[in-house]
Structure formats: structure tokens, C-alpha cells
Design an enzyme around this catalytic site. Structure first.
Site, mmCIF file in Angstrom:
data_model
loop_
_atom_site.group_PDB
_atom_site.id
_atom_site.type_symbol
_atom_site.label_atom_id
_atom_site.label_comp_id
_atom_site.label_asym_id
_atom_site.label_seq_id
_atom_site.Cartn_x
_atom_site.Cartn_y
_atom_site.Cartn_z
ATOM 1 N N TYR A 1 -12.775 6.702 -5.482
ATOM 2 C CA TYR A 1 -12.211 5.351 -5.393
ATOM 3 C C TYR A 1 -13.243 4.312 -5.841
ATOM 4 C CZ TYR A 1 -10.079 1.136 -3.376
ATOM 5 O OH TYR A 1 -9.538 -0.117 -3.208
ATOM 6 N N SER B 1 -12.011 -4.221 -6.168
ATOM 7 C CA SER B 1 -12.315 -4.090 -4.734
ATOM 8 C C SER B 1 -13.792 -4.409 -4.525
ATOM 9 C CB SER B 1 -12.053 -2.645 -4.303
ATOM 10 O OG SER B 1 -12.577 -2.400 -3.029
ATOM 11 N N LYS C 1 -12.926 1.773 -9.073
ATOM 12 C CA LYS C 1 -12.909 0.311 -8.974
ATOM 13 C C LYS C 1 -14.055 -0.307 -9.777
ATOM 14 C CE LYS C 1 -9.162 -0.236 -6.724
ATOM 15 N NZ LYS C 1 -8.038 -0.995 -7.267
HETATM 16 N N1 NAD Z 1 -5.860 -3.197 1.293
HETATM 17 C C1 NAD Z 1 -7.148 -3.398 1.089
HETATM 18 O O1 NAD Z 1 -7.925 -3.572 2.024
HETATM 19 C C2 NAD Z 1 -7.688 -3.411 -0.298
HETATM 20 C C3 NAD Z 1 -9.022 -3.786 -0.476
HETATM 21 C C4 NAD Z 1 -9.547 -3.828 -1.756
HETATM 22 C C5 NAD Z 1 -8.744 -3.501 -2.841
HETATM 23 N N2 NAD Z 1 -7.456 -3.125 -2.628
HETATM 24 C C6 NAD Z 1 -6.675 -2.769 -3.815
HETATM 25 O O2 NAD Z 1 -5.496 -3.538 -3.860
HETATM 26 C C7 NAD Z 1 -4.464 -2.788 -4.506
HETATM 27 C C8 NAD Z 1 -3.246 -2.786 -3.604
HETATM 28 O O3 NAD Z 1 -3.605 -2.170 -2.375
HETATM 29 P P1 NAD Z 1 -2.640 -2.252 -1.104
HETATM 30 O O4 NAD Z 1 -3.505 -2.235 0.078
HETATM 31 O O5 NAD Z 1 -1.658 -3.347 -1.269
HETATM 32 O O6 NAD Z 1 -1.910 -0.834 -1.246
HETATM 33 P P2 NAD Z 1 -0.427 -0.361 -0.879
HETATM 34 O O7 NAD Z 1 -0.454 1.122 -0.825
HETATM 35 O O8 NAD Z 1 0.075 -1.104 0.314
HETATM 36 O O9 NAD Z 1 0.391 -0.827 -2.159
HETATM 37 C C9 NAD Z 1 0.150 -0.223 -3.392
HETATM 38 C C10 NAD Z 1 1.432 -0.275 -4.222
HETATM 39 O O10 NAD Z 1 1.141 0.342 -5.484
HETATM 40 C C11 NAD Z 1 2.232 1.153 -5.829
HETATM 41 N N3 NAD Z 1 1.823 2.241 -6.720
HETATM 42 C C12 NAD Z 1 0.993 3.274 -6.449
HETATM 43 N N4 NAD Z 1 0.918 4.100 -7.507
HETATM 44 C C13 NAD Z 1 1.700 3.564 -8.476
HETATM 45 C C14 NAD Z 1 2.036 3.957 -9.789
HETATM 46 N N5 NAD Z 1 1.569 5.089 -10.337
HETATM 47 N N6 NAD Z 1 2.859 3.157 -10.506
HETATM 48 C C15 NAD Z 1 3.358 2.017 -9.961
HETATM 49 N N7 NAD Z 1 3.083 1.596 -8.719
HETATM 50 C C16 NAD Z 1 2.272 2.374 -7.985
HETATM 51 C C17 NAD Z 1 2.735 1.722 -4.492
HETATM 52 O O11 NAD Z 1 4.055 2.212 -4.598
HETATM 53 C C18 NAD Z 1 2.576 0.506 -3.582
HETATM 54 O O12 NAD Z 1 3.736 -0.285 -3.558
HETATM 55 C C19 NAD Z 1 -5.048 -1.400 -4.765
HETATM 56 O O13 NAD Z 1 -5.519 -1.341 -6.092
HETATM 57 C C20 NAD Z 1 -6.227 -1.324 -3.810
HETATM 58 O O14 NAD Z 1 -7.226 -0.478 -4.286
HETATM 59 C C21 NAD Z 1 -6.913 -3.073 -1.389
#
Ligand code: NAD
Length: 301
Positions: free
Chosen positions: A204, A189, A208
Site C-alpha cells: 500500500y 495518502s 501511494k
Molecule cells: N480512509 C482513510 O483513512 C484514507 C487515508 C488515506 C488515503 N485514503 C485513500 O482514499 C481512497 C478512498 O478510501 P476510502 O477510505 O474512502 O475507501 P472505501 O473502501 O470506503 O472506498 C473505496 C471505494 O473505491 C471503490 N473501488 C475499489 N476498487 C475499485 C475498482 N477497481 N474500480 C472502481 N472502484 C473501485 C470501492 O468500491 C469503494 O466504493 C483510497 O485510495 C485510500 O487509499 C484513505
């Protein structure tokens, strides 16, 4: 033959042939891009692919010709994601109508070493090998550090850091043992680099930062074997995770975030498709140990 015809007949024949070739072209895949961006023949495993960014990445991979494993907590959610991706792809005019991506869902909690091992073995059994792994399973929550329960801190690290490490380890073992020049993409991130505001999320951010340095460490360990490891560092992308967070924290938070983004808006998850395909494909063959930041310019200020 056209030269034996009258000018009017010639024009009409010419018009007809242009129409015919235009009609044929519209049924062919006419998009041109660098062949090295193709993922045809590759198997890509994506964790957290039931929704959000993981689902977006799996969609991009399937659109680029890859076979894919959708790994997430619930088998039902994974299967529904696979169904949705398949339907989306068949509705795209740029994909040949006969193309049905080979996608399979697997239930796995990425924090369980046993489940990761079993899932890895099932994916290799089903697909024969794995070429690309993307660790998108992750969680986020906002609490001030002085009140943060230690059990929550541990959970944050368990999913974001340990879950990434367990899949990285399984992939590295598979690639080293089978002399595969694998490609690992850790989803980090912009919070690995910068403290976003106003939300307080020390756990968090620290998780990251650990993911990104894990990526650079593995890049040095496995680079000599031809295995590439990089981290993708997205800015604010409007996925379910962010939508849920905004629902809890209030709409004013989004307005505040937008002010900090030089592009003046949050990102759409689909805007990461090009970056992830580039990182997963041979088009990025010399990319190793990098953090690729896609944040609309947030980290510049
Ligand atoms: N959305 C953003 O703006 C953003 C920005 C930077 C980084 N990220 C990173 O991207 C990644 C995905 O984020 P997102 O926004 O798609 O989140 P989201 O919550 O929409 O999706 C996350 C997925 O991970 C799965 N998950 C969670 N814990 C789990 C576990 N123990 N085992 C297996 N699966 C598991 C959930 O069931 C879900 O389907 C994360 O690591 C997040 O930190 C997101």
C-alpha cells in the site's frame, strides 16, 4: 413615514421591519465566502464515489454547485450514493430549496482500460465536458512483505496506481484535445511519505508513493497547457475502509494510531470537504504538483 408616528408606533414598525428582514434573510443563502471557491458550471468526475472519501468529495462538489459523475464498481451502489447525496443536500438549510444537483452514476472497474474509456465517453456525452477528476477508488490491506502473495501485490498496484493512471490519461487526452484547463486530483495518502505503524503494508505504501510521483510527473508534463495536477494525502479518516480494517485487526489498533496523531483523534471524512473544494476550484489556481497532507499532524512526529 416613521417620523410622523408616535415613538411607540415607530418602535413597533421598526421591530416589525427587522423581523421581516430577518425572516427573509433566513430563506436566502446568506453564507459569504470567496467567489473563487464556487464550482458552479464545473463538471467533476470522482472515482470510488459510491462510499467513503469519494462519496464525501462528490457531496462537497455538489454542495459547491458542481455537476458530478459518480464512478464505482457497481451501478447500484453508485446510484444509491447519488440518491443519498441528493437527499442530504436538500436537507441543508444553506442550500436554496430549488437546487437539485445533477449527479449521475457509472459502473466502471478502474483497472480495465476498456471500461475506463467507455465510461469516459459516456460521461462526456452526458455532461458535454469534464473539468475536474478525482481518483478516490483505492484498496488497502496489511500483510508482512515476506508473506505477501505476488498476485495481491499486483492487485494493489492495479487498483491504486494503474486505475489512477487510466483516468488521468483519459482526462489529460480530453483536456489537451479540447484545450480545457482541467484539474486532476489524485487521492494518495500520508502513507506515500511515511510508514505508519504498527500495520505492515509495504504494498500500500509503495502504491501511494507511486501515485504521488505520478501526480508530480503529470504536473510537469501538463502544467504548460494550463492543466493542474495535485495529490491529496489524507491521514487516518474514519471511512468504511478504516472501519472494516479495524474490525479485522482489533480496537487496540485505533488506540495506538491515536497516540501518533498530535490532534489525538482520527479525522472525520467531512473534514476533507474544504480541502478538496479548494483544490478543485479556482481558489487554488497556482497549486500544481503539490502533495496536500491533511493528517492532524501525524507526519510531524
Ligand atoms: N480512509 C482513510 O483513512 C484514507 C487515508 C488515506 C488515503 N485514503 C485513500 O482514499 C481512497 C478512498 O478510501 P476510502 O477510505 O474512502 O475507501 P472505501 O473502501 O470506503 O472506498 C473505496 C471505494 O473505491 C471503490 N473501488 C475499489 N476498487 C475499485 C475498482 N477497481 N474500480 C472502481 N472502484 C473501485 C470501492 O468500491 C469503494 O466504493 C483510497 O485510495 C485510500 O487509499 C484513505
Amino acid at each position: 413615514m416613521a417620523s410622523l408616528l408616535s415613538p411607540i408606533a415607530r418602535r413597533s414598525l421598526l421591530g416589525q421591519s427587522i423581523l421581516t428582514s430577518a425572516a427573509t434573510a433566513s430563506h436566502r443563502r446568506t453564507l459569504m465566502t470567496l467567489p473563487s471557491f464556487s464550482l458552479e458550471g464545473k463538471t467533476c468526475l470522482v472515482t470510488g464515489a459510491a462510499r467513503g472519501l469519494g462519496k464525501e468529495f462528490l457531496t462537497a462538489f455538489a454542495l459547491s454547485g458542481a455537476r458530478g459523475a459518480c464512478v464505482d464498481l457497481s451501478l447500484q451502489a453508485g446510484q444509491s450514493s447519488v440518491k443519498h447525496i441528493t437527499e442530504h443536500i436538500s436537507s441543508q438549510s444553506s442550500t436554496p430549496s430549488s437546487y437539485i444537483p445533477e449527479l449521475r452514476a457509472y459502473a466502471c472497474d478502474v483497472t480495465s482500460e476498456e471500461q475506463v474509456q467507455e465510461t469516459w465517453e459516456s460521461v462526456v456525452k452526458d455532461f458535454g465536458k469534464v473539468d475536474v477528476v478525482v481518483t478516490a477508488a483505492g484498496i488497502v490491506e496489511n500483510f508482512e512483505a515476506e508473506n505477501y502473495e505476488y498476485s495481491r501485490w499486483l492487485k494493489m498496484f492495479d487498483v491504486n496506481v494503474n486505475g489512477s493512471f487510466l483516468f488521468a490519461k483519459a482526462a489529460g487526452r480530453h483536456w489537451i484535445d479540447n484545450e480545457i484547463k482541467g484539474n486532476l486530483i489524485l487521492v494518495s495518502s500520508m502513507s506515500s511519505i511515511i510508514c505508519v505503524r504498527p500495520q505492515k503494508q509495504a504494498a500500500y505504501n509503495a502504491s501511494k508513493a507511486a501515485v504521488s510521483l505520478l501526480g508530480r510527473s503529470l504536473a510537469t508534463e501538463w502544467g504548460p497547457k494550463g492543466i493542474r495536477v495535485n495529490s491529496l494525502c489524507p491521514g487516518y479518516m474514519k471511512t468504511d475502509l478504516i472501519v472494516n480494517l479495524l474490525a479485522k485487526e482489533g480496537r487496540h489498533i485505533e488506540d495506538g494510531w491515536v497516540k501518533d496523531v498530535p490532534m489525538g483523534r482520527l479525522g472525520r471524512p467531512s473534514e476533507l470537504q474544504g480541502t478538496i473544494v479548494w483544490m478543485a476550484s479556482d481558489a487554488s489556481s497556482y497549486l500544481n504538483g503539490s502533495d496536500i497532507v491533511v493528517d492532524g499532524g501525524y507526519c510531524c512526529w
